[in-house]
Design a protein around this motif. Structure first.
Motif, PDB file in Angstrom:
ATOM      1  N   GLY A  95      23.618  48.129  35.203  1.00  0.00           N
ATOM      2  CA  GLY A  95      23.724  47.311  36.401  1.00  0.00           C
ATOM      3  C   GLY A  95      24.841  46.287  36.388  1.00  0.00           C
ATOM      4  N   HIS A  96      25.547  46.137  35.276  1.00  0.00           N
ATOM      5  CA  HIS A  96      26.597  45.100  35.175  1.00  0.00           C
ATOM      6  C   HIS A  96      27.941  45.700  35.589  1.00  0.00           C
ATOM      7  CE1 HIS A  96      28.597  41.490  34.084  1.00  0.00           C
ATOM      8  NE2 HIS A  96      27.640  41.036  33.290  1.00  0.00           N
ATOM      9  N   PHE A  97      28.182  45.750  36.903  1.00  0.00           N
ATOM     10  CA  PHE A  97      29.387  46.421  37.376  1.00  0.00           C
ATOM     11  C   PHE A  97      30.657  45.652  37.052  1.00  0.00           C
ATOM     12  CE2 PHE A  97      27.486  44.191  41.018  1.00  0.00           C
ATOM     13  CZ  PHE A  97      28.526  43.365  41.427  1.00  0.00           C
ATOM     14  N   VAL A  98      30.564  44.332  36.794  1.00  0.00           N
ATOM     15  CA  VAL A  98      31.767  43.576  36.424  1.00  0.00           C
ATOM     16  C   VAL A  98      32.210  43.946  35.009  1.00  0.00           C
ATOM     17  CG1 VAL A  98      32.738  41.279  36.040  1.00  0.00           C
ATOM     18  CG2 VAL A  98      31.274  41.693  38.013  1.00  0.00           C
ATOM     19  N   GLU A  99      31.264  44.142  34.092  1.00  0.00           N
ATOM     20  CA  GLU A  99      31.644  44.641  32.765  1.00  0.00           C
ATOM     21  C   GLU A  99      32.354  45.978  32.897  1.00  0.00           C
ATOM     22  OE1 GLU A  99      28.515  42.733  29.507  1.00  0.00           O
ATOM     23  OE2 GLU A  99      28.336  44.839  30.090  1.00  0.00           O
ATOM     24  N   ALA A 100      31.855  46.840  33.784  1.00  0.00           N
ATOM     25  CA  ALA A 100      32.496  48.141  33.999  1.00  0.00           C
ATOM     26  C   ALA A 100      33.899  47.964  34.563  1.00  0.00           C
ATOM     27  CB  ALA A 100      31.645  49.000  34.930  1.00  0.00           C
ATOM     28  N   GLN A 101      34.079  47.013  35.467  1.00  0.00           N
ATOM     29  CA  GLN A 101      35.413  46.755  36.013  1.00  0.00           C
ATOM     30  C   GLN A 101      36.375  46.308  34.920  1.00  0.00           C
ATOM     31  OE1 GLN A 101      34.623  43.833  39.032  1.00  0.00           O
ATOM     32  NE2 GLN A 101      33.881  45.329  40.516  1.00  0.00           N
ATOM     33  N   ILE A 102      35.885  45.466  34.012  1.00  0.00           N
ATOM     34  CA  ILE A 102      36.728  44.993  32.912  1.00  0.00           C
ATOM     35  C   ILE A 102      37.102  46.154  31.994  1.00  0.00           C
ATOM     36  CG2 ILE A 102      36.757  43.543  30.834  1.00  0.00           C
ATOM     37  CD1 ILE A 102      34.942  41.570  32.390  1.00  0.00           C
ATOM     38  N   LEU A 103      36.123  46.984  31.659  1.00  0.00           N
ATOM     39  CA  LEU A 103      36.389  48.125  30.771  1.00  0.00           C
ATOM     40  C   LEU A 103      37.388  49.085  31.388  1.00  0.00           C
ATOM     41  CD1 LEU A 103      32.776  48.849  29.463  1.00  0.00           C
ATOM     42  CD2 LEU A 103      34.650  47.772  28.209  1.00  0.00           C
ATOM     43  N   GLU A 104      37.252  49.323  32.688  1.00  0.00           N
ATOM     44  CA  GLU A 104      38.191  50.212  33.358  1.00  0.00           C
ATOM     45  C   GLU A 104      39.601  49.632  33.328  1.00  0.00           C
ATOM     46  OE1 GLU A 104      37.618  52.962  37.050  1.00  0.00           O
ATOM     47  OE2 GLU A 104      38.062  50.962  37.817  1.00  0.00           O
ATOM     48  N   ARG A 105      39.697  48.332  33.527  1.00  0.00           N
ATOM     49  CA  ARG A 105      41.006  47.673  33.518  1.00  0.00           C
ATOM     50  C   ARG A 105      41.637  47.708  32.128  1.00  0.00           C
ATOM     51  NH1 ARG A 105      45.406  46.968  36.388  1.00  0.00           N
ATOM     52  NH2 ARG A 105      46.542  45.078  35.770  1.00  0.00           N
TER      53      ARG A 105
END
Length: 302
Positions: A95-105
Motif C-alpha cells: 500500500g505504500h505507493f510513495v516507496e514504489a515511486q522512489i524505487l522506480e525513480r
C-alpha cells in the motif's frame, strides 16, 4: 486485463507516466525471469556471488530487519546496481505507493510489494497500473493471486515461511493450494465458472483466462524456506516458473557460491535426477545454520 490508459493517477502530481509501459509489456518483462532463481541480497559481496552463481535477478533488502521493515536505502540500491549487470528488484511496503515511486525513480527493474515488510496500508494495495515498472505480489491461494493481477501485478509469488528458518512446509501448502484450485477450475463446466469466481472473490475475466490457459495468466514463482537444490526442484515440479531464495542461504556458510549455484542448477534441471544428486552432495555442513532446532521452534511458537 485493463489497459493502463484508462486507469486514473493518484493525483495530478504523480511522478509516473502510465502510457510508457502497458500491462502486456510488463508481463513480457517478467517472462524473462522464467526458469530462474531470484536471490535476496543485502550487500555488494552477496550480489556478486549471486550473479556469478547464475541468479536471474536480485532482490535488494536491508541487512538489519529489526523493528519496522521498510524499503531499502536507495544508496544501497545504486551501489549494487553499479556492481552487477543482472536485473534488480526491490521491496516496498504493501500500500505504500510513495516507496514504489522512489524505487522506480532509483531505477530498479522490478518492484516487490511484499508482505515480509511492515504493512503501510491494511486495506489497500498499490494501484500498480500507475507505474512503468513491473510489480511482483504475493499470494496464498488462487483468489488472492488473481486479485493482485487485476491491480496490475505482472508476477505472482506464492509465499510461504516469512521467518527465514528454512522451513518449506508453508510454501508447499500454498503452492499446492493454488495449483489444486487451477486443476479444479480446468475441470469445470463453463457455466460453473461464474459461481467459482464469486467463491474465490476473483474477477471473472481473469478466472476464465486462467481456465483457458490452464495456469496463472502471469509468471508464477514460489518463495519461503527454499534453501536446498531439492527444495527448488520441488517447487518447479509442483508447477512454478521459478523460485525466490532468501538471504539466509548466505548465513553461516563457508561456501555460499556452492549453495547458490546448486539451487540455480536445480531450477534449470529440476527433472534431471543426475544433476540434482550432483548439486545436493556436500551441502550438509553448509545447511547447519538453517536447521530448525527445538529451541528455535519454541522461539517461533511464542
Amino acid at each position: 486485463m485493463a489497459e493502463d490508459g484508462v486507469v486514473t493517477l493518484y493525483n495530478n502530481a504523480a511522478i509516473t507516466d502510465t502510457k510508457k509501459n502497458p500491462v502486456s509489456i510488463k508481463v513480457g518483462l517478467t517472462q524473462m525471469l522464467r526458469g530462474g532463481a531470484i536471490l535476496e541480497v543485502s550487500n555488494t559481496n552477496q550480489a556478486k556471488i549471486a550473479e556469478e552463481a547464475g541468479a536471474c535477478c536480485l532482490v535488494i533488502t536491508e541487512p538489519n530487519r529489526q523493528g519496522i521493515s521498510r524499503m531499502p536505502d536507495p544508496a544501497l540500491i545504486k551501489q549494487i546496481k553499479r556492481a552487477v549487470s543482472i536485473p534488480i528488484m526491490s521491496r516496498s511496503r504493501i500500500g505504500h505507493f510513495v516507496e514504489a515511486q522512489i524505487l522506480e525513480r532509483v531505477g530498479v527493474d522490478y518492484i516487490d510489494e511484499n508482505e515480509v515488510l511492515a504493512i503501510a496500508d491494511e486495506f489497500n494495495f498499490i494501484n500498480k497500473h500507475n507505474f512503468r515498472c513491473p510489480f511482483v505480489c504475493g499470494c496464498r491461494n488462487l483468489g488472492e493471486a488473481l486479485r493482485r493481477v487485476r491491480e496490475g501485478a505482472a508476477m505472482i509469488r506464492t509465499q510461504g515461511d516469512l521467518s527465514g528458518t528454512g522451513n518449506i512446509v508453508e510454501t508447499v501448502k500454498n503452492v499446492r493450494s493454488v495449483m489444486g484450485e487451477i486443476r479444479i477450475l480446468n475441470n469445470m463446466d463453463e457455466d460453473e465458472v461464474f459461481a467459482f469466481s464469486k467463491k474465490i472473490a476473483a474477477p471473472y475475466d481473469l478466472v476464465a483466462q486462467t481456465k483457458q490457459m490452464g495456469r496463472l495468466p502471469v509468471v508464477h514463482f514460489a518463495a519461503g524456506g527454499i534453501v536446498t537444490p531439492a527444495d527448488a526442484a520441488l517447487m518447479m515440479q509442483l508447477g512454478c516458473d521459478g523460485v525466490f531464495v532468501g538471504s539466509e542461504v548466505f548465513d553461516n556458510c563457508s561456501d555460499p557460491y556452492k549453495r547458490v549455484r546448486g539451487i540455480v542448477e536445480a531450477v534449470r534441471h529440476y527433472n534431471d535426477p543426475h544433476v540434482l544428486v550432483e548439486n545436493s552432495c556436500g551441502l550438509e555442513g553448509e545447511m547447519a545454520g538453517l536447521n530448525v532446532t527445538e529451541e528455535r521452534m519454541e522461539q517461533f511458537g511464542e
